[in-house]
Write an enzyme that holds these catalytic residues in place. Structure first.
Site, PDB file in Angstrom:
ATOM      1  N   CYS A  82     -36.702 -39.533 121.213  1.00  0.00           N
ATOM      2  CA  CYS A  82     -36.995 -40.914 121.602  1.00  0.00           C
ATOM      3  C   CYS A  82     -35.798 -41.527 122.347  1.00  0.00           C
ATOM      4  CB  CYS A  82     -37.417 -41.708 120.365  1.00  0.00           C
ATOM      5  SG  CYS A  82     -38.348 -43.176 120.790  1.00  0.00           S
ATOM      6  N   TYR A  83     -35.096 -42.507 121.744  1.00  0.00           N
ATOM      7  CA  TYR A  83     -33.925 -43.062 122.431  1.00  0.00           C
ATOM      8  C   TYR A  83     -32.944 -41.951 122.805  1.00  0.00           C
ATOM      9  CZ  TYR A  83     -29.762 -45.857 123.396  1.00  0.00           C
ATOM     10  OH  TYR A  83     -28.670 -46.423 123.990  1.00  0.00           O
ATOM     11  N   HIS A 172     -41.680 -38.452 117.709  1.00  0.00           N
ATOM     12  CA  HIS A 172     -40.827 -38.215 116.532  1.00  0.00           C
ATOM     13  C   HIS A 172     -41.275 -36.970 115.768  1.00  0.00           C
ATOM     14  CE1 HIS A 172     -38.363 -41.857 116.655  1.00  0.00           C
ATOM     15  NE2 HIS A 172     -39.417 -42.378 117.263  1.00  0.00           N
ATOM     16  N   GLU A 174     -39.852 -35.565 113.397  1.00  0.00           N
ATOM     17  CA  GLU A 174     -39.407 -35.581 111.996  1.00  0.00           C
ATOM     18  C   GLU A 174     -40.405 -36.242 111.051  1.00  0.00           C
ATOM     19  OE1 GLU A 174     -38.331 -37.308 114.490  1.00  0.00           O
ATOM     20  OE2 GLU A 174     -37.587 -39.295 113.961  1.00  0.00           O
ATOM     21  N   SER A 226     -32.020 -43.632  82.910  1.00  0.00           N
ATOM     22  CA  SER A 226     -33.300 -44.280  82.616  1.00  0.00           C
ATOM     23  C   SER A 226     -34.278 -43.276  82.020  1.00  0.00           C
ATOM     24  CB  SER A 226     -33.899 -44.845  83.897  1.00  0.00           C
ATOM     25  OG  SER A 226     -34.298 -43.778  84.736  1.00  0.00           O
ATOM     26  N   GLY A 227     -33.936 -41.982  82.135  1.00  0.00           N
ATOM     27  CA  GLY A 227     -34.877 -40.957  81.686  1.00  0.00           C
ATOM     28  C   GLY A 227     -35.799 -40.520  82.808  1.00  0.00           C
ATOM     29  N   GLY A 228     -35.747 -41.212  83.937  1.00  0.00           N
ATOM     30  CA  GLY A 228     -36.523 -40.817  85.115  1.00  0.00           C
ATOM     31  C   GLY A 228     -35.876 -39.613  85.797  1.00  0.00           C
ATOM     32  N   ASP A 230     -34.531 -39.209  88.819  1.00  0.00           N
ATOM     33  CA  ASP A 230     -33.293 -39.381  89.579  1.00  0.00           C
ATOM     34  C   ASP A 230     -32.077 -39.451  88.670  1.00  0.00           C
ATOM     35  OD1 ASP A 230     -35.101 -39.553  91.597  1.00  0.00           O
ATOM     36  OD2 ASP A 230     -34.961 -41.723  91.820  1.00  0.00           O
ATOM     37  N   SER A 232     -31.851 -38.504  85.595  1.00  0.00           N
ATOM     38  CA  SER A 232     -31.688 -37.272  84.818  1.00  0.00           C
ATOM     39  C   SER A 232     -30.980 -36.204  85.642  1.00  0.00           C
ATOM     40  CB  SER A 232     -33.042 -36.716  84.376  1.00  0.00           C
ATOM     41  OG  SER A 232     -33.705 -37.656  83.579  1.00  0.00           O
ATOM     42  N   LYS A 369     -36.899 -37.642  97.376  1.00  0.00           N
ATOM     43  CA  LYS A 369     -37.369 -37.305  96.025  1.00  0.00           C
ATOM     44  C   LYS A 369     -37.567 -35.807  95.799  1.00  0.00           C
ATOM     45  CE  LYS A 369     -38.548 -39.402  92.262  1.00  0.00           C
ATOM     46  NZ  LYS A 369     -37.865 -40.649  91.852  1.00  0.00           N
TER      47      LYS A 369
END
Ligand code: XMP
Length: 513
Positions: A82-83, A172, A174, A226-228, A230, A232, A369
């Site tokens: 693109c650009y 794009h 990607e 948090s136990g989530g 990420d 963990s 993620k």
């Protein structure tokens, strides 16, 4: 061990980290550098290729980002997107102008025709859909370049100079909307740059561990668990990097799902780390009483989190570093780049101005993620932790629409549990990337037994997504939705209506607040 390196030169586009992530996906190490980085510094990295990103500017405007033209004399292949494509054309003697009429401007999915002799498109279909987003147009391509793709509106959707290995695309590659986009990037890396594919997530792990050790030294580290997924994965990484210097603090803010606090405690107290659970339900609910605005909720929770951590840190004494499991989509959606603020994710934009730690470490900040999950497996985390669906830091506070009360939280917890329970029993959970219940603040009339009811409407939300930047609503089988709805209205007090959210992101977001 050093790796072949590709440099992604950043001109301020929306998808720059996504490009980096695609390169990593192809097994090639890559770094994103600002376009202003001096050429000598780029040269010293000995790159096997450059990718110029998109950006919001027009190359013919005064002051728009430029590159040192000598970059084109290094003998290193370049892919301009693109650009980046327009900049290459402009710098090498082409002519870029504003599209004269609407037909030359292109936004969105566009049928595109390719020259499959071009290295970028070799082995791919001669016609497929690409994602366009440009208002400028290459009126003249530079000498030495051939046209390599076209659309109905644009004769030069891609250009190529095979002898110098310079390639430019107006679309794009990607983003997922471009069919075969990843294959095009792979063709550039392997076909033009001669990549050997010598980089893996295992290497990322080693690099991340090294950099944490260098930063932390002998210092003490506190991690917000948090136990989530990420946090963990961040915990596992830090445990491996600095072991006993680490304390993981799990703040139970009373906004967790059914039994979740106990489950997190059970999972992590088995680990060989310092684990502290802080029960702060009353404190958080007190601060949130009467608050209805979503952004205010997030800011309050973000601030309280930090304060609780600070207090725990003081108890441990001399804690210099706070670790957070922030991942890349959190960073852009909180508007820390040039992109607009969508939501203040509590662990980024929701931070208070003053934080009483020497430094915050975010080892997953540049990962998406699914890359975080890959890293988790690399670190030996069990599948049940790595494959957990994401759960937002502010928890159920952003799933109780409007004012939060313990009563409403209990209603939501039970309904959410039934949804998850039925989805797992049906084996449908494997098809869903995130699914949960939302307690709306709308009430409606129903009939139960022989009586009139006037109770809450509960919304079910389930999405399918690669990276949570975009998402589709999940096509859950009707009979499963029926079982869930029947159980919820029968088993959960004060709910007499269940609806299913059929909105994609964008224009909606995954969460309701
Ligand atoms: P949205 O609603 O922004 O959600 O489309 C995208 C993903 O991010 C999660 N999410 C959060 N995660 N803190 C977090 O740690 C937050 O404040 C937050 N808000 C949304 C959301 O659950 C989804 O997975």
């Amino acid at each position: 061990m050093s790796h072949q390196t590709v440099i992604v030169l950043d001109f301020g586009g929306q998808y720059n980290q996504l490009i980096a992530r695609r390169v990593r996906e192809c097994g090639v190490y890559c770094e994103v550098k600002p376009y202003k980085t001096p050429l000598a510094e780029l040269k010293a990295m000995d790159p096997i290729g450059f990718i110029f990103t998109g950006g919001p500017n027009s190359v013919y405007q005064e002051g728009s980002p430029k590159v040192d033209p000598a970059i084109f004399t290094l003998g290193v292949p370049v892919l301009g997107i693109c650009y980046g494509c327009q900049l290459m054309a402009h710098t090498l003697g082409g002519l870029v102008t504003a599209a004269q009429d609407d037909t030359a401007r292109e936004y969105g999915k566009t049928e595109t025709f390719f020259d499959t002799d071009c290295t970028l498109f070799r082995g791919l279909p001669a016609q497929s859909v690409t994602w366009m987003s440009h208002g400028d147009y290459m009126a003249k391509v530079p000498d030495g370049f051939a046209l390599a793709a076209h659309t109905a509106a644009c004769p030069n959707a891609a250009i190529a100079d095979e002898s110098r290995k310079f390639y430019g695309v107006q679309f794009h590659p990607e983003v997922n909307h471009t069919e075969n986009g990843l294959a095009m990037i792979r063709n550039f890396l392997y076909g033009a740059c001669g990549a050997a594919g010598d980089w893996t997530m295992g290497d990322y792990k080693q690099t991340a561990i090294r950099s944490v050790r260098e930063k932390v030294g002998e210092g003490k580290v506190l991690l917000a668990l948090s136990g989530g997924v990420d946090s963990s994965v961040a915990a596992a990484l830090l445990a491996e990097a600095v072991g006993s210097q680490l304390t993981c603090v799990f703040v139970d803010h009373g906004l967790m799902r059914l039994n979740e606090g106990d489950e997190v405690e059970a999972a992590f107290s088995k680990w060989d780390i310092n684990f502290v659970r802080v029960n702060a339900e009353e404190h958080f609910l007190g601060k949130l009483a009467g608050v209805t605005d979503p952004e205010t909720k997030r800011k309050i929770i973000g601030e309280e989190f930090i304060r609780v951590f600070e207090r725990e840190a003081k108890k441990i004494g001399q804690v210099d570093f706070l670790v957070q499991g922030t991942i890349y989509p959190d960073v852009i959606e909180s508007g820390l780049g040039d992109a607009a603020v969508i939501k203040s994710h509590h662990n980024v934009g929701g931070l208070p101005d003053y934080v009483d730690f020497k430094e915050i470490i975010e080892p997953l900040r540049l990962l998406f993620k699914d890359e975080v999950r890959q890293l988790g497996r690399e670190l030996g985390l069990p599948d049940y932790l790595v494959n957990r669906q994401p759960f937002p830091g502010p928890g159920l506070a952003i799933r109780v629409i409007g004012e939060i009360t313990r009563d409403k939280l209990d209603i939501l917890r039970l309904a959410d549990f039934i949804f998850r329970d039925e989805a797992v029993k049906a084996g449908e959970d494997k098809n869903l990337d995130q699914y949960f219940a939302v307690l709306t603040n709308m009430r409606s009339v129903g009939v139960m037994g022989d009586g009139r009811t006037y109770d809450y409407t509960l919304a079910l939300r389930a999405v399918v997504t690669d990276d949570f930047m975009t998402a589709a609503w999940a096509r859950i089988p009707y009979d499963l939705l029926d079982r869930i709805s029947t159980r919820i209205v029968n088993e959960v007090p004060k709910i007499n209506r269940v609806v299913y959210d059929i909105t994609t992101k964008p224009p909606a977001t995954v969460e309701w607040e």
